[in-house]
Design an enzyme around this catalytic site. Structure first.
Site, PDB file in Angstrom:
ATOM      1  N   ASN A   1      99.030 -26.338 -94.553  1.00  0.00           N
ATOM      2  CA  ASN A   1      99.936 -25.821 -95.582  1.00  0.00           C
ATOM      3  C   ASN A   1     101.390 -25.963 -95.153  1.00  0.00           C
ATOM      4  O   ASN A   1     101.722 -25.809 -93.981  1.00  0.00           O
ATOM      5  CB  ASN A   1      99.615 -24.364 -95.884  1.00  0.00           C
ATOM      6  CG  ASN A   1      98.212 -24.193 -96.427  1.00  0.00           C
ATOM      7  OD1 ASN A   1      97.601 -25.172 -96.858  1.00  0.00           O
ATOM      8  ND2 ASN A   1      97.701 -22.986 -96.397  1.00  0.00           N
TER       9      ASN A   1
ATOM     10  N   ALA B   1      89.082 -16.401 -99.929  1.00  0.00           N
ATOM     11  CA  ALA B   1      89.562 -16.182 -98.559  1.00  0.00           C
ATOM     12  C   ALA B   1      90.047 -14.752 -98.349  1.00  0.00           C
ATOM     13  O   ALA B   1      89.845 -14.170 -97.278  1.00  0.00           O
ATOM     14  CB  ALA B   1      90.683 -17.175 -98.244  1.00  0.00           C
TER      15      ALA B   1
ATOM     16  N   CYS C   1     124.460 -34.922 -87.927  1.00  0.00           N
ATOM     17  CA  CYS C   1     125.093 -36.243 -87.820  1.00  0.00           C
ATOM     18  C   CYS C   1     125.999 -36.578 -89.004  1.00  0.00           C
ATOM     19  O   CYS C   1     126.709 -37.585 -88.973  1.00  0.00           O
ATOM     20  CB  CYS C   1     124.023 -37.342 -87.658  1.00  0.00           C
ATOM     21  SG  CYS C   1     123.087 -37.680 -89.154  1.00  0.00           S
TER      22      CYS C   1
ATOM     23  N   CYS D   1     123.677 -34.164 -93.354  1.00  0.00           N
ATOM     24  CA  CYS D   1     122.965 -33.577 -92.213  1.00  0.00           C
ATOM     25  C   CYS D   1     123.975 -32.793 -91.373  1.00  0.00           C
ATOM     26  O   CYS D   1     125.013 -33.346 -90.993  1.00  0.00           O
ATOM     27  CB  CYS D   1     122.318 -34.689 -91.388  1.00  0.00           C
ATOM     28  SG  CYS D   1     121.703 -34.135 -89.785  1.00  0.00           S
TER      29      CYS D   1
ATOM     30  N   HIS E   1     101.132 -30.711 -91.298  1.00  0.00           N
ATOM     31  CA  HIS E   1     101.689 -31.487 -92.418  1.00  0.00           C
ATOM     32  C   HIS E   1     103.144 -31.138 -92.711  1.00  0.00           C
ATOM     33  O   HIS E   1     103.645 -31.424 -93.797  1.00  0.00           O
ATOM     34  CB  HIS E   1     100.833 -31.297 -93.684  1.00  0.00           C
ATOM     35  CG  HIS E   1      99.479 -31.945 -93.581  1.00  0.00           C
ATOM     36  ND1 HIS E   1      98.454 -31.706 -94.462  1.00  0.00           N
ATOM     37  CD2 HIS E   1      98.982 -32.832 -92.678  1.00  0.00           C
ATOM     38  CE1 HIS E   1      97.396 -32.422 -94.121  1.00  0.00           C
ATOM     39  NE2 HIS E   1      97.682 -33.109 -93.029  1.00  0.00           N
TER      40      HIS E   1
HETATM   41  N1  APR Z   1      89.657 -18.862-101.153  1.00  0.00           N
HETATM   42  C1  APR Z   1      89.060 -19.825-100.405  1.00  0.00           C
HETATM   43  N2  APR Z   1      89.059 -21.125-100.744  1.00  0.00           N
HETATM   44  C2  APR Z   1      89.676 -21.466-101.884  1.00  0.00           C
HETATM   45  C3  APR Z   1      90.317 -20.522-102.727  1.00  0.00           C
HETATM   46  C4  APR Z   1      90.290 -19.165-102.323  1.00  0.00           C
HETATM   47  N3  APR Z   1      90.857 -18.194-103.040  1.00  0.00           N
HETATM   48  N4  APR Z   1      90.854 -21.194-103.789  1.00  0.00           N
HETATM   49  C5  APR Z   1      90.550 -22.475-103.624  1.00  0.00           C
HETATM   50  N5  APR Z   1      89.828 -22.663-102.476  1.00  0.00           N
HETATM   51  C6  APR Z   1      89.310 -23.891-101.890  1.00  0.00           C
HETATM   52  C7  APR Z   1      88.943 -24.943-102.914  1.00  0.00           C
HETATM   53  O1  APR Z   1      87.593 -24.768-103.298  1.00  0.00           O
HETATM   54  C8  APR Z   1      89.148 -26.226-102.109  1.00  0.00           C
HETATM   55  O2  APR Z   1      87.956 -26.590-101.400  1.00  0.00           O
HETATM   56  O3  APR Z   1      90.369 -24.447-101.138  1.00  0.00           O
HETATM   57  C9  APR Z   1      90.235 -25.853-101.102  1.00  0.00           C
HETATM   58  C10 APR Z   1      91.594 -26.457-101.393  1.00  0.00           C
HETATM   59  O4  APR Z   1      91.500 -27.849-101.313  1.00  0.00           O
HETATM   60  P1  APR Z   1      92.754 -28.802-101.536  1.00  0.00           P
HETATM   61  O5  APR Z   1      93.460 -28.413-102.780  1.00  0.00           O
HETATM   62  O6  APR Z   1      92.252 -30.199-101.432  1.00  0.00           O
HETATM   63  O7  APR Z   1      93.736 -28.450-100.326  1.00  0.00           O
HETATM   64  P2  APR Z   1      93.690 -28.922 -98.817  1.00  0.00           P
HETATM   65  O8  APR Z   1      92.297 -29.126 -98.353  1.00  0.00           O
HETATM   66  O9  APR Z   1      94.555 -27.984 -98.071  1.00  0.00           O
HETATM   67  O10 APR Z   1      94.417 -30.338 -98.903  1.00  0.00           O
HETATM   68  C11 APR Z   1      94.618 -31.052 -97.725  1.00  0.00           C
HETATM   69  O11 APR Z   1      95.832 -32.754 -98.857  1.00  0.00           O
HETATM   70  O12 APR Z   1      97.346 -33.361-100.507  1.00  0.00           O
HETATM   71  C12 APR Z   1      97.165 -33.158 -99.156  1.00  0.00           C
HETATM   72  O13 APR Z   1      98.808 -32.737 -97.543  1.00  0.00           O
HETATM   73  C13 APR Z   1      98.084 -32.125 -98.577  1.00  0.00           C
HETATM   74  O14 APR Z   1      97.670 -30.487 -96.865  1.00  0.00           O
HETATM   75  C14 APR Z   1      97.151 -31.072 -98.042  1.00  0.00           C
HETATM   76  C15 APR Z   1      95.889 -31.849 -97.783  1.00  0.00           C
END
Ligand code: APR
Length: 235
Positions: A88, A215, A135, A132, A105
């Protein structure tokens, strides 16, 4: 006990920060490749700046939830035996009290100068092409790792995964590498592995155990359980 926790967008969802892969496949109305690639930035920097400026400004309207706070509590007790790796770019883990956090990230509240290569704390907008402070060149970009770029602190993360006795993945869809491969790294080196997610992730079969739910409920319950198990060690 040495513990590595990986978090993704799901840990911040109940705070009101949108996840990436919603049902419509868009990130706040944008295709990820239109805002989160170096090519998008070269092609339309103003679109990319506006997008991240809005995300940065939105941080002031959200608060950490019980999942962030439970992880901070766990760190308090485990100290250097704990590492929190997050995909995140928000600052909710820090605001909940976590200090041993790796933002693999990048971070919304950081700028990266394409002129001098410096990373620096940044709270304002970048759309106006501010110079910046180091610089003087007007080449600041969001300090976030876009698709095709190399995540931060991989050496530190891989070392921690090698030593981990427990690896826990929270709120991530398990589709973006290298984070999606951490469970494999941890298992190879003998860690027990647990997934906490709203639904089974892409990589669920790699984990010894998986629990489904929000979560904000699952993480505090798991932390309580772990602390009770380790109770002897903390008196
Ligand atoms: N509690 C737990 N899990 C949850 C909740 C919640 N309240 N809400 C959503 N989720 C789960 C979803 O089911 C999903 O599996 O969180 C996950 C989020 O997935 P993504 O949106 O794909 O996010 P993430 O896995 O962090 O993405 C990875 O992708 O776009 C890039 O760089 C960006 O860091 C990011 C990376």
């Amino acid at each position: 006990m040495r513990v590595v926790v990986l978090t993704g967008a799901g840990v911040s969802a109940e705070s009101g920060v949108p996840t990436f892969r919603d049902a419509d496949g868009l990130w706040e109305g944008h295709r990820v490749e239109d805002v989160a690639t170096p090519e998008a930035y070269d092609y339309q920097p103003s679109v990319v700046h506006r997008f991240y400026d809005a995300r940065r400004a939105a941080l002031s309207g959200v608060e950490p939830n019980p999942a962030h706070r439970a992880l901070a509590r766990l760190e308090d007790l485990l100290g250097d035996d704990f590492l929190l790796v997050t995909q995140n770019i928000d600052d909710l883990h820090e605001r909940a009290g976590s200090a041993r956090v790796v933002h693999m990230h990048g971070e919304l509240l950081s700028a990266l100068c394409r002129g001098c290569g410096q990373r620096m704390p940044w709270e304002g907008e970048m759309s106006g092409h501010p110079p910046c402070p180091r610089c003087g060149v007007s080449e600041l970009r969001p300090d976030v790792v876009w698709f095709g770029e190399i995540p931060y602190d991989m050496d530190r993360i891989l070392e921690a995964l090698t030593e981990a006795e427990l690896f826990v993945s929270i709120g991530t869809s398990g589709v973006v590498y290298p984070a999606a491969g951490f469970v494999h790294q941890a298992r190879m080196h003998g860690a027990r592995t647990l997934e906490l997610n709203l639904e089974p992730s892409e990589g669920v079969s790699m984990f010894h155990e998986s629990r489904q739910g929000p979560a904000g409920t699952l993480v505090p319950a798991w932390v309580e359980e772990l602390l009770a198990r380790l109770g002897g060690a903390f008196g």
